[in-house]
Write a protein that holds these residues in place. Structure first.
Motif, PDB file in Angstrom:
ATOM      1  N   ARG A  67      29.627 -13.049  -8.743  1.00  0.00           N
ATOM      2  CA  ARG A  67      30.752 -12.939  -9.676  1.00  0.00           C
ATOM      3  C   ARG A  67      31.772 -13.995  -9.313  1.00  0.00           C
ATOM      4  O   ARG A  67      32.754 -13.743  -8.630  1.00  0.00           O
TER       5      ARG A  67
ATOM      6  N   LYS B 289      27.877  -6.315 -20.852  1.00  0.00           N
ATOM      7  CA  LYS B 289      28.203  -5.117 -20.057  1.00  0.00           C
ATOM      8  C   LYS B 289      29.298  -5.434 -19.039  1.00  0.00           C
ATOM      9  O   LYS B 289      30.271  -4.700 -18.901  1.00  0.00           O
ATOM     10  N   PHE B 290      29.155  -6.555 -18.325  1.00  0.00           N
ATOM     11  CA  PHE B 290      30.133  -6.891 -17.290  1.00  0.00           C
ATOM     12  C   PHE B 290      31.421  -7.412 -17.920  1.00  0.00           C
ATOM     13  O   PHE B 290      32.499  -7.269 -17.348  1.00  0.00           O
TER      14      PHE B 290
ATOM     15  N   PHE C 190      23.329  -3.252 -15.241  1.00  0.00           N
ATOM     16  CA  PHE C 190      24.045  -1.992 -15.122  1.00  0.00           C
ATOM     17  C   PHE C 190      24.905  -2.004 -13.867  1.00  0.00           C
ATOM     18  O   PHE C 190      24.749  -2.860 -12.976  1.00  0.00           O
ATOM     19  N   VAL C 191      25.812  -1.041 -13.816  1.00  0.00           N
ATOM     20  CA  VAL C 191      26.753  -0.919 -12.711  1.00  0.00           C
ATOM     21  C   VAL C 191      26.745   0.526 -12.223  1.00  0.00           C
ATOM     22  O   VAL C 191      26.804   1.453 -13.029  1.00  0.00           O
TER      23      VAL C 191
ATOM     24  N   PRO D  40      31.471   1.710 -14.596  1.00  0.00           N
ATOM     25  CA  PRO D  40      30.138   2.063 -14.084  1.00  0.00           C
ATOM     26  C   PRO D  40      29.336   2.845 -15.105  1.00  0.00           C
ATOM     27  O   PRO D  40      29.890   3.584 -15.924  1.00  0.00           O
TER      28      PRO D  40
ATOM     29  N   SER E 170      26.225  -3.821  -8.788  1.00  0.00           N
ATOM     30  CA  SER E 170      25.913  -4.363 -10.121  1.00  0.00           C
ATOM     31  C   SER E 170      24.537  -4.994 -10.070  1.00  0.00           C
ATOM     32  O   SER E 170      24.256  -5.779  -9.156  1.00  0.00           O
TER      33      SER E 170
END
Lengths: 290, 829
Positions: free
Chosen positions: A228, A266-267, B503-504, B530, B730
């Motif tokens: 990240r 998603k992130f 996904f988290v 999450p 993650s």
């Protein structure tokens, strides 16, 4: 695989934000029942019951004192210690207990002599020396604190980042040179690895001495290793901005946005990402000037 | 002394009545009352007088303190005993004063040699045995009713039709049953009072709340003696047969396992009642389910509408409370005419070696036409299934009429990890309203889910569990839960991600009583969005504390609706442990102790570190098989979570540096089977290190007091913090990022794992020819294999050679010709 084990005394270091000192010292001797685990109130109750019929039993009193200490029950721990000191005035461990309780109560200045006396007689005790280092730090005895932290780090495999950070903080307070402070932090990074807290602190020190590129490069190490990268690009941008390098800051912010936009949806949807993006865009609009 | 005389009236069936209209004669054709005295009176004192009741003058009796009335009835016995075990006593009474503070109302002992059995206490409340309620107004007329049901074990008081108090634990022919003679207003030690009485009625039925309500308050005309419509005699009667297994398996069928009926005192302890009891089977491993079908053909559909199930059973295991053991519970399923299960109610597991009574109460859902009574024994250790049961009893009670809506005591918590289903659990204060889930894609009104299993903890804690199936992956749904008129808020959830979707997951361990820290963590965690929250055990201090589960677990997770919108699952810790409540408040996959599931492209495995291989070889065998599954091996990541870590660096109090059975039994499997990440708690600190290719994280900073005493320097541990923290994992394709944050959301640690599963492509080389491009985990060895034969559907693979990948891909030259070749790249341990 057997490893060397820590000694009886240990140190609870509550890591506080830079600039604040939050000290919390806990002493455990031998196989005392003081523990962060299990129903300690029941244990205290059980010992209290036993002490009712054996009020001068030093070992029971010591165990109760240690449990109270371990859970921050300072008035109770001190009361038990006073009683212990009356019943066993020659027991040197009480001096150590007193030092740790005083430290836990925030009375670092009063704690130092008790802890120093113990450490001088038991120089191999890492945890006790760490307690002394914390006490010196709390008492603003920066040079002494630095020395004790350094001794701990030199004589053990201590790997908690907060120990290294506390030493660096003491060095800053003592007016030590940035070179020396960075040397200490780099020793820690070499020992533990480039974990974020150490690297960030080192970057701050670099910035404070005007070495903007060096500061940014340190964060670059984190960015290189991280999946990240957007947050590290933002931090690099901030370092450039604070160092007066606005164009470079803008470049970092822009790159951070590019990275953000390349993340899976998603992130990108997390509140952290949304807030970061907002921050980046605000920086770009304002030209990086706050 | 005044004499009471009066005319009799026509006797209604099953009823005795006295109306004190200038006489002690029966108003129902029975035996007149006889006056008597007990201290402080030496002789009965009283007069006939009039009093205004509801504005109408009524002929009443005024009696002095110590004066009592001996009542004789001809209602016989009932409830399977020799005495009157199911009855209702109604008294229209006015107590202007209570000199002793107390006013005795009923004395079942006609010799008055022990304490009375129904009182008004000094605060004006009504009841017995320390259980009092309501308020009898001083100096005013009130209609007081006592409903005793020794078969159902209940004692209920009413004031003017309103329920005031309830007591349980009654037994047939016990203290509160009535012989042919009893006393009104008598007590053996002067806890009596003067009063005015207008009417007394005794019925040989335990009236329902609605029937009491229908009788209304006091009137000048006295208590109505009209017959209550005859009730189906099956109400209140035991509907099961052979609940005590005295007739072996008569009436029961075995749906799973090989249970046995054992004689008391032979090998597995004593029965609860009689001489026999049910046992899950000696040397008969495996789960056990025993079922009895109870048709409700004797009830009309109307009678079953709103009827209430009441049931008890006695259950036990072999080991003591809190010890890892087999688990036994019983359930009653409500089944419709088409043999479909509508919903069910079950009890907590009975995790103790002494007989424990478990009770069930539930309102029958509409459509119920039969009951399935089941005893379920989950086998979890050693060769025997030590799930034991005895004395099961099932009854129906008449619909209670208006019941206050239940209180939603715990908001719905999500515990589902599937792409096609979601599990919800929530709690209410009673189970007399049908539980269901209203849900949909756009609106909660779209669909209703009624198949709910309710787990009864006690008379005021009912945990409802629903598993909504037939959902689509990665899809958002809106839902709310309903219990009658009680409705929760509306929330949204998303089903689990598909394998190709990033996904988290959020992690923490050991929050214990640190609710402030936990709430802070929850707020910080939600900022990372999450898909799932995972906890490495020790969610409470004492797993058998109702208040702790509420205060330390459910309530903090209601902060910002965290658990209402994000599924929460956990590994069992030593503090939550093997207590019945711990299992009552979870609806985890598998046997809820060890389980595994796919989430995204990864395999998650949760273990119970309270059960070592000696205690439970079943878990160890299961773990071996689970890790060896081809699907587990093909997952991008294998993530294992359990509570007690193999190695500890910090432990306040000293002494605890490792968990030997984990090191000896589990760690070798993690190494040989390519587990990527192991997450534990127990130690209240953060440590991270890699050994033999496996990353071990201890994440115990959820809120319990921190461990700061160093007890070891395990060489593989590289990062340590004695700080409160949480973690964010993650996964994006073949890359997993782990981040650890402190309670101020500052990053403490970060590392990345690359999947062992290599990404393999055939590429044309620039100079001609082809190669396999192999992108794997840096430093990992892979074997290139070719399928050499296909027999009976099984490919045999022959190794071609090995490569070690680094940060750059590795290449394996291949020749491409006319024939088909099948190659694969396998990660080596």
């Amino acid at each position: 695989m057997r490893t060397p084990f820590g000694n009886g005394l240990f140190m609870n270091l509550l890591r506080m934000p830079l600039g604040l000192l939050g000290l919390f010292a806990v002493l455990v001797l031998g196989t005392a029942a003081a523990t962060a685990h299990g129903p300690f109130h029941e244990r205290i109750q059980a010992l209290t019951l036993e002490l009712q019929s054996k009020p001068e039993d030093v070992s029971l009193l010591a165990r109760r004192c240690d449990i109270e200490r371990a859970h921050g029950l300072w008035p109770e721990a001190m009361a038990d210690l006073v009683q212990l000191e009356k019943l066993a005035p020659a027991d040197p461990t009480n001096g150590l207990r007193r030092g740790v309780i005083l430290l836990g109560r925030g009375q670092a200045v009063e704690a130092v002599p008790h802890l120093r006396k113990w450490v001088e007689k038991h120089p191999d005790g890492t945890d006790e020396r760490l307690a002394l280092a914390q006490a010196c730090m709390g008492a603003k005895q920066w040079t002494n604190a630095i020395q004790e932290f350094s001794t701990v780090l030199a004589s053990s495999a201590e790997a908690r980042a907060q120990v290294l950070l506390d030493r660096a903080q003491c060095q800053q307070q003592a007016g030590d040179s940035a070179t020396n402070i960075l040397k200490g932090l780099d020793e820690g990074i070499a020992r533990i690895g480039p974990i974020p807290q150490l690297v960030r602190h080192a970057a701050e020190v670099e910035l404070l001495r005007g070495a903007v590129e060096a500061a940014v490069a340190r964060i670059g190490v984190l960015a290189e290793r991280s999946e990240r990268k957007e947050r590290w690009l933002f931090e690099q941008g901030e370092l450039f901005r604070r160092g007066g390098r606005l164009e470079d800051a803008q470049r970092c912010y822009s790159n951070a946005i590019v990275v953000l936009e390349s993340l899976p949806p998603k992130f990108q949807r997390s509140l952290l990402s949304v807030e970061l993006r907002r921050e980046l865009e605000a920086r770009l609009v304002s030209g990086g000037v706050r | 002394m005044g004499l009471w005389l009066g005319a009799a009236s026509v006797r209604a069936a099953g009823l005795e009545q006295w109306d004190f209209n200038g006489s002690l004669a029966s108003a129902s054709g029975g035996t007149a009352l006889m006056s008597g005295a007990s201290l402080p009176a030496v002789s009965p004192q009283g007069t006939w007088t009039t009093s205004s009741i509801g504005g109408v003058a009524a002929a009443v009796a005024s009696f002095g303190r110590g004066t009592h009335f001996r009542a004789t009835h001809a209602l016989g016995g009932n409830g399977g005993g020799t005495r009157l075990n199911q009855y209702t006593l109604i008294v229209d009474l006015n107590t202007p004063s209570r000199p002793s503070g107390w006013a005795a109302l009923l004395q079942s002992n006609s010799a008055n040699t022990d304490d009375g059995d129904w009182f008004i206490d000094p605060s004006g409340r009504i009841g017995i045995s320390g259980v009092y309620g309501g308020r009898v107004p001083d100096g005013m007329w009130a209609r007081l009713a006592l409903v005793v049901d020794c078969v159902g074990g209940t004692y209920r008081s009413y004031i003017n039709g309103t329920p005031a108090q309830q007591l349980g634990g009654l037994t047939v022919d016990g203290r509160f049953s009535l012989g042919p003679t009893f006393l009104l207003f008598a007590d053996n030690n002067q806890e009596n009072a003067p009063g005015l009485v207008n009417s007394v009625q005794l019925r040989d039925q335990a009236l329902s709340d609605s029937e009491i309500l229908a009788l209304g308050g006091p009137t000048a005309a006295g208590i109505p003696s009209t017959s209550i419509p005859p009730r189906n005699p099956l109400f209140g009667q035991s509907l099961q047969t052979n609940g005590g297994f005295e007739e072996l398996f008569a009436g029961w069928t075995t749906a799973a396992g090989r249970p046995a009926v054992r004689l008391t005192g032979v090998a597995k302890g004593n029965s609860h009642g009689g001489s026999r009891f049910l046992h899950g089977g000696v040397n008969r491993p495996g789960d056990m389910v025993l079922r009895q079908v109870i048709p409700l053909d004797g009830f009309s559909t109307n009678e079953l509408q709103g009827a209430v199930l009441e049931s008890e059973a006695w259950l036990r295991n072999w080991y003591g409370a809190g010890v890892f053991d087999d688990q036994v519970f019983y359930r009653v399923a409500f089944v419709d005419a088409a043999e479909r299960e509508i919903s069910s109610v079950r009890c907590m597991v009975a995790s103790d070696r002494v007989w424990l009574q478990r009770s069930l109460t539930a309102v029958l859902p509409p459509g119920t036409r039969r009951l399935h009574l089941e005893v379920v024994g989950r086998h979890r250790r050693d060769a025997d299934n030590d799930s034991m049961a005895d004395d099961l009893n099932v009854r129906l009670r008449v619909a209670p009429g208006a019941v206050p809506p239940p209180v939603l005591t715990k908001k719905p918590m999500l515990q589902g990890v599937r792409t096609d289903a979601m599990t919800l659990i929530w709690e209410t204060s009673h189970n007399l309203a049908e539980p269901l889930v209203e849900w949909g894609v756009g609106d909660v009104s779209e669909r209703t889910w009624t198949r709910v299993e309710t787990l009864q903890i006690d008379s005021s804690h009912f945990v409802h569990r629903a598993v909504i199936t037939g959902l689509d992956a990665e899809t958002e749904y809106v839902y709310r839960v309903r219990n009658g008129a009680t409705v929760s808020g509306s929330y949204r959830f998303r089903t689990a991600p598909r394998p190709e979707t990033p996904f988290v997951t959020a992690w923490w361990g050991d929050n214990h009583s640190g609710t402030g820290i936990l709430r802070t963590h929850v707020a910080n965690i939600l900022r990372h969005a999450p898909d799932m929250i995972c906890v490495a055990g020790d969610m409470v201090d004492s797993g058998n504390s109702l208040s702790e589960w509420n205060d330390y677990w459910f309530k903090p997770l209601e902060h910002l609706d965290a658990a209402q919108t994000t599924p929460v699952i956990f590994a069992r810790g030593n503090h939550d442990g093997e207590h019945a409540l711990s299992y009552a408040y979870s609806a985890l996959p598998g046997n809820e102790s060890w389980y595994a599931f796919d989430f995204g492209n990864s395999r998650f495995i949760f273990l119970d570190s309270e059960a070592d291989g000696t205690t439970s070889p079943e878990q160890l065998n299961w773990l071996r098989a689970e890790l060896a599954r081809p699907e587990t091996q093909r997952a991008a990541f294998r993530v294992v979570c359990f509570h007690k870590p193999p190695w500890s660096q910090f432990w306040n109090g000293g002494g605890h540096t490792q968990e030997p059975f984990v090191i000896n039994e589990w760690v070798p499997l993690f190494r040989s089977q390519g587990v990527d990440l192991v997450i534990c708690g127990h130690e209240h600190a953060y440590t991270r290190g890699t050994t033999n290719g496996v990353v071990y994280v201890v994440s115990g900073g959820g809120g319990g007091a921190l461990d700061t005493q160093r007890v070891a320097f395990w060489p593989h541990v590289k990062v340590e913090y004695s700080q409160y923290h949480f973690d964010i994992m993650s996964v994006n394709g073949r890359r997993m990022t782990w981040e650890t944050y402190d309670s101020g959301n500052r990053l403490l640690d970060e590392f990345t794992l690359v999947s062992r599963q290599a990404e393999v492509r055939i590429e044309r080389q620039s100079q001609g020819g082809y190669h396999l491009r192999i992108e794997g985990r840096p430093g990992h060895r892979y074997r290139v294999e070719e399928a050499s034969s296909l027999q009976a559907g099984v490919l045999t693979w022959a190794p071609l050679g090995e490569v070690t990948t680094s940060a750059v891909p590795a290449f394996w030259p291949v020749t491409v010709g006319a024939e088909v070749r099948v190659l694969r790249v396998v990660p080596l341990p």
